[in-house]
Enzyme design. Sequence first.
Site, PDB file in Angstrom:
ATOM      1  N   GLU A  51       0.843  -1.204   0.000  1.00  0.00           N
ATOM      2  CA  GLU A  51       0.000   0.000   0.000  1.00  0.00           C
ATOM      3  C   GLU A  51       0.882   1.260   0.000  1.00  0.00           C
ATOM      4  O   GLU A  51       0.595   2.236  -0.684  1.00  0.00           O
ATOM      5  CB  GLU A  51      -0.919  -0.036   1.227  1.00  0.00           C
ATOM      6  CG  GLU A  51      -1.747   1.217   1.448  1.00  0.00           C
ATOM      7  CD  GLU A  51      -1.655   1.697   2.882  1.00  0.00           C
ATOM      8  OE1 GLU A  51      -1.181   2.849   3.085  1.00  0.00           O
ATOM      9  OE2 GLU A  51      -2.031   0.947   3.808  1.00  0.00           O
ATOM     10  N   HIS A  52       1.969   1.209   0.769  1.00  0.00           N
ATOM     11  CA  HIS A  52       2.877   2.361   0.785  1.00  0.00           C
ATOM     12  C   HIS A  52       3.649   2.492  -0.523  1.00  0.00           C
ATOM     13  O   HIS A  52       3.774   3.587  -1.050  1.00  0.00           O
ATOM     14  CB  HIS A  52       3.885   2.216   1.930  1.00  0.00           C
ATOM     15  CG  HIS A  52       3.360   2.612   3.270  1.00  0.00           C
ATOM     16  ND1 HIS A  52       3.883   3.647   3.992  1.00  0.00           N
ATOM     17  CD2 HIS A  52       2.353   2.120   4.018  1.00  0.00           C
ATOM     18  CE1 HIS A  52       3.229   3.774   5.141  1.00  0.00           C
ATOM     19  NE2 HIS A  52       2.295   2.847   5.182  1.00  0.00           N
TER      20      HIS A  52
ATOM     21  N   GLU B 192       6.337   2.452  11.789  1.00  0.00           N
ATOM     22  CA  GLU B 192       4.910   2.659  12.024  1.00  0.00           C
ATOM     23  C   GLU B 192       4.354   1.511  12.863  1.00  0.00           C
ATOM     24  O   GLU B 192       3.600   1.718  13.814  1.00  0.00           O
ATOM     25  CB  GLU B 192       4.175   2.733  10.677  1.00  0.00           C
ATOM     26  CG  GLU B 192       2.674   2.942  10.820  1.00  0.00           C
ATOM     27  CD  GLU B 192       1.936   2.829   9.494  1.00  0.00           C
ATOM     28  OE1 GLU B 192       2.555   3.029   8.429  1.00  0.00           O
ATOM     29  OE2 GLU B 192       0.726   2.532   9.531  1.00  0.00           O
TER      30      GLU B 192
HETATM   31 ZN   LIG Z   1       1.030   2.648   6.930  1.00  0.00          ZN
END
Ligand SMILES: [Zn+2]
Length: 1031
Positions: free
Chosen positions: A110-111, A208
């Site tokens: 996704e990143h 994260e």
């Molecule tokens: Zn993230």
Amino acid sequence: MFRQTKTVLAKLQNVRLKGLHLSWRRRSTAAAAAAAGEKAHQYTAGQQIHGFTVKEVVAVPELFLTAIKLTHDRTGAQYLHAARDDPNNLFSVQFRTTPMDSTGVPHILEHTVLCGSQKYPCRDPFFKMLNRSLCTFMNAFTASDYTMYPFSTQNAKDFQNLLSVYLDAVFFPCLREQDFWQEGWRLENEDPANASSPLVFKGVVFNEMKGAFSDNERLYAQHLQNKLYPDHTYSVVSGGEPLAIPDLTWEQLKDFHATHYHPSNARFFTYGDLPLEQHLKQIEQEALSKFERIQTNTRVPSQPPWASPREEHVTCSPDAMAPDAARQSTLCVSYKLGDITDTFEAFTLSLLSALMTSGPNAPFYKALIEPKIGTDFSSVVGYDGSTKEASFSIGLQGIAECDADKVKNIICQTVDRIIESGFEDERIEALLHKTEIQIKHQSSNFGLSLASYIASSWNHDGDPVELLRINNSIREFRRALQENPRFLQDKVQHYLKENSHRLTLSMSPDDSYLDKQVSAEERKLQEKIAALSDSDKKDIYEKGLRLLAAQSQTQDASCLPTLKVSDIAPTLAATPLHMTKAGDVPLQLCEQPTNGLVYFRAMCSLNTLPEDLKLYVPLFCSVITKMGCGSLDYRQQAQQMELKTGDMSVSPQVIPDCAHMDVFEQGVLLSSSCLERNLADMLQLWADIFNNPRFDDPERLRVLVMMSAQELANGISYSGHVYAMTRAGHLLTPAGELLETFDGMDQVKFMKRIAEMSDLTPVLRMLPRIKKHLLNPENMRCAVNATPQGASESVRHLENFMTDVAGKRKRFKAVRPNVIQRPLDVDNISGACKTLVADSNFQPCHMKTFFQLPFPVNFVSESIRTVPYSHKDYASLCVLARMMTAKFLHGEIREKGGAYGGGAKMAGGGLFSFYSYRDPNSVQTLSAFGKGVDWAKSGKFSQQDIDEAKLSIFSAVDSPVAPSNKGMSVFLSGITDEMRQRHRERLFDVTQGNLLDVAERYLSVGSKTYGVSILGPENDAIKKDPSWVVK
Ligand SMILES: [Zn+2]
């Protein structure tokens, strides 16, 4: 400020961006809605449009929309369009992503897809588009079993631009190795420029997830899901387990993309008033026409049911902020339910869950919360439909480890009692009433609400249209109850009592938890390093230098589409307001298409409240609508509120003056909503709270205090940057000081102290003292947002209300000597006024505060005193903050520094604040802020950079406001449409010269007045530095 609200669903989602404004508008009247519906009705099943075939066209009158379901012929991609007369159009594409390990592959993907694509090869087009668009929302989420990319905008050209960037990003990303290192994980020299500095793990997702796992609530939710569905994708961590992330390879990432991000595995959703055909055409041309159908292998099988219940135990880090240090365990029982694609069953079970757990009349609330065995329900509680098979969970957090059996027994007994006695009809009615209000309430984020509402069920091939037809489910529910009065009890019997697929999961703190984490990471690191040859190490060093060089390069974003400043509307649409009175009390009326709801608010001044009571104000606000009033005890009060209102709440307010830094208003805001027909009843409830609040039950107060303290303690790891900013600014303005008292770490610590008190009677005695100053018509102004007809009716009801509470009218002396009166209505300066506090002798102080907390990451902030909203330099400072964030700080703090986020923001109270979020660095980030100022003063930015910052600001300034919130900036801050228009014109006019000038005058070392704060783990550098105050 962007303090996050938490829901069970959001717990396990990894959201890419923080702090974006959620904002929507709906200008719907019945007639306009019908018009949009008519256009949509021109489609018929079987019709073919741009490679798609229409499958179904369904009107959904309760939501004022028409749903059109389509399938893409060649690839099998699914599509749903919701035509609705709302200019805030939304697009989202979601893929079923079902990882089978905990390397975080869907999350890292996704990143990385947002790091550049074939047509748009520049780095990070996603962040860059934030500055080239008027989007009202842009984001990406990784859930447990899908990944979603939504955006929304009110501008048709912008929609096409963003659609093009999104399609190219997800279907044709570059997925460069360098992107994988930056966003995923990498080994790198601690100082990339120094080959002999030690090798460490770096990477955005790696950090994260370390941050995410430092949140005990999140950790618990993760364990619970993994263990309740142990046989397939839900047994792994889709976001990535920090120590499993370094097992992912770049090849695996690319593979996962090829098999999951394919049209045959995609679901497209569009919403709003733009024509569907145009969307289909663009999606076909730019993406789908380039693919052939593939066989996907992403279906999630049902979890085979267990023959007998299971029990598990996990550990976590102790929480320094816990309301009771001796009680930090969590225990909950979780039951696997049916498939979420069975729409009616899911509807029934979520209602049933609310009946069992929500509010003081719910059986589990009575049985678990009120005996005060724990501080609050467990972080996961109630119905959760975010997995293919839903679950119901019930339990407590903040319990003593030895109370585990007690909790288990209570849960069993309560299930039995529910099966035996069922629910009162009135509670069921109250719940259905609540559902009615939820459907009618015009949120400012309707498209996004719909997208997330249908995402999970649709992801497993449930029918999204059936989900939207809520009235069908309500009708069926009423019929089922009528046919079988034991309908709900039978469900409890079946799903809870007789269900052997249930998990009892306990979690307790382990003092060495953090040390164990650190040494596990160290072992993993040494394992990786041991496998390296000298040439590998040399290679790593060179790669590190290349990455640093790439990150430091000036980036060319000219390949990306963009709107221009000239696309922004020059003037703002005015909101007509009517200033009048109800009794003697000033009243602001705002007529809006509210769908038959009335929104009533009242602002009560704090000016006469003695200073020693100030710390208690947030507590007062959180309990005043929950202790009982008049002839109602707190249970009856809760019941009446559910039956007659959408919500009644009170919150503390510190509102900086728009013209003077050292002037502010202090008060509490009463907020409530109801159906027009219930206004008199709702005002009666408020009148009872004014006239006869109950402050006689210390046990009730204890329950509420424990819950508030727990919530505050849990919120720090989500909102650490907000606490850091509040603290950094607390000695810079008089308003800042009060904000810290109400909303800062001071308040968190105060609530912890209260929660630890063995006898709450002294606290209870404070409440009536506060009440007589606050709930006093002498110090009050009101606002009503309603339909034209509802607005005129409400004046009459409000007049009665004012008569009812007139007895509470008392004049007290203001506590602070310097008060300023400001007219509420600029057109009538001799009319009613509000009272502000002035502190002309205020001396801002410099202070550096460090809060040591058990987190593996930091939250860093620096605040600088500048100028208030109506000052001519304010607009330049807004543009500067935005530009520094996008063009400099993002690169320094996130890309190079490895923090989850960071930037600068300008607030109406005149504080210019830097911040970082979940940051592996602490004091180094402060120097990044300093470098940001140097960068700004050097003037190394272009007109394009300035224009981009302006676009980005206007997308927030012009974000839609829900009908319920129109006119609120006038009511609360006194910021009128004229003032906003002036600010708007100043924003347009900001030049490079202005930016250089304000950077020099306000932000330069030597000329700035500032404060600093860090929340984070033990820090030797700070401990040794006497200029820091360590808390
Ligand atoms: Zn993230």
